[in-house]
Scaffold this active site. Sequence first.
Site, short mmCIF file in Angstrom:
data_model
loop_
_atom_site.label_atom_id
_atom_site.label_comp_id
_atom_site.label_asym_id
_atom_site.label_seq_id
_atom_site.Cartn_x
_atom_site.Cartn_y
_atom_site.Cartn_z
CE1 TYR A 160 -5.65 105.35 -52.50
CE2 TYR A 160 -6.80 106.44 -54.30
CZ TYR A 160 -6.10 105.35 -53.80
OH TYR A 160 -5.88 104.26 -54.61
CD GLU A 208 -3.04 103.11 -53.03
OE1 GLU A 208 -3.97 102.61 -53.67
OE2 GLU A 208 -2.58 102.62 -51.98
#
Length: 380
Positions: free
Chosen positions: A101, A189
């Site tokens: 992530y 993101e």
Amino acid sequence: MDLFEYQGKQFFASFGIPVSAGDAVTTVDDAVAVADRIGYPVVVKAQVQVGGRGKAGGIKLADDADEVRTHAGNILGMDIKGHTVEILWIETASDIAEEYYASFTLDRSAKKHLGMLSAEGGVEIEAVAESNPDAIAKIWVDPVDGLTEAQALEWVAAAKLNPEATEGAVDILQKLYTAYVDGDADLVEINPLIFTPDGRVHALDAKVTLDANSVFRHPDYEQYEATQVRDERETEAFEKGLQYVGLEGSVGVIANGAGLAMSTVDIVNQVGGKPANFLDIGGGANADVMAGALEVITNDPNVRSIFINIFGGITKGEEVANGIVTAMGRVQIDVPIVVRLDGTNAEQGREILEPHLSDKLLMEPTMVAAAERVVALAKN
């Protein structure tokens, strides 16, 4: 402006971030054509701005044209958490060894950009933060200095990514930071950022929120306005040039300035009410702006009272008062309005409103008193 996944990937690709080959389509036939062109196996992905697509059946692997046709037909028109699927993203399937992530956003309190990186990708970062907060490596980047390669290397090591992924991860993180800053984004993101069995690192998903106020620097961002997800109230407000977000309560909110509007929403909640919206009229409180704001709010059938909360700075109190009086003559309003007016020339503004006060137009001297009054009216 929130982008769909396919738009986010195109945005990333423009900054050199590797993404899976693919294309966006709106029909089953086009889905098959794209899959035939990019090669099988492919992934058929619903394009909605909400999480949980996979669990809802909105992401499917297809090994041939027949499977693409079946999955595309099933997913188009699907409802995922209140969002109807109208666009599909067809991309080449990826072999995945590990999922990470990565993101950048602004930490306002620190006045720096905040980067988050974790070796536990593929799940919601909130879940990781709750179950294992130490798994998230954070970095604060001074906007003046930017993200150096040395900082990125230390960051990757702190996140305990696979050492074999270090070079690719550092390259992507620096490019992601550039995309975030040069692209005037509020959030970028990648979840998951994947490491493949053959040693490559690339973005398998994309979540991007762009600053709508930066369009003057990026004329091409106007294309994203057409795909923004808005309800009927938000669409009407956007067409009137109003900063509006629809909520689910019964107290309509009009304020000048985003900070005051948010505070107004908060105070309505604190005194036991539920705001129906966030509406910032900015520095303009003339009759046209006020009429437009009242039209949008009164078109919401759930609104039972309206709170106009104005603190004059550059905006003068008498201009606000005249705007309210004139707007009420233009717009059919069937619910009571409570006004709190303070700041520059507030006294003159209150004097203008005084002769027009009634059971439909009320005035209170403080923000708390006005909030309590408007919430009581909504409940009654």
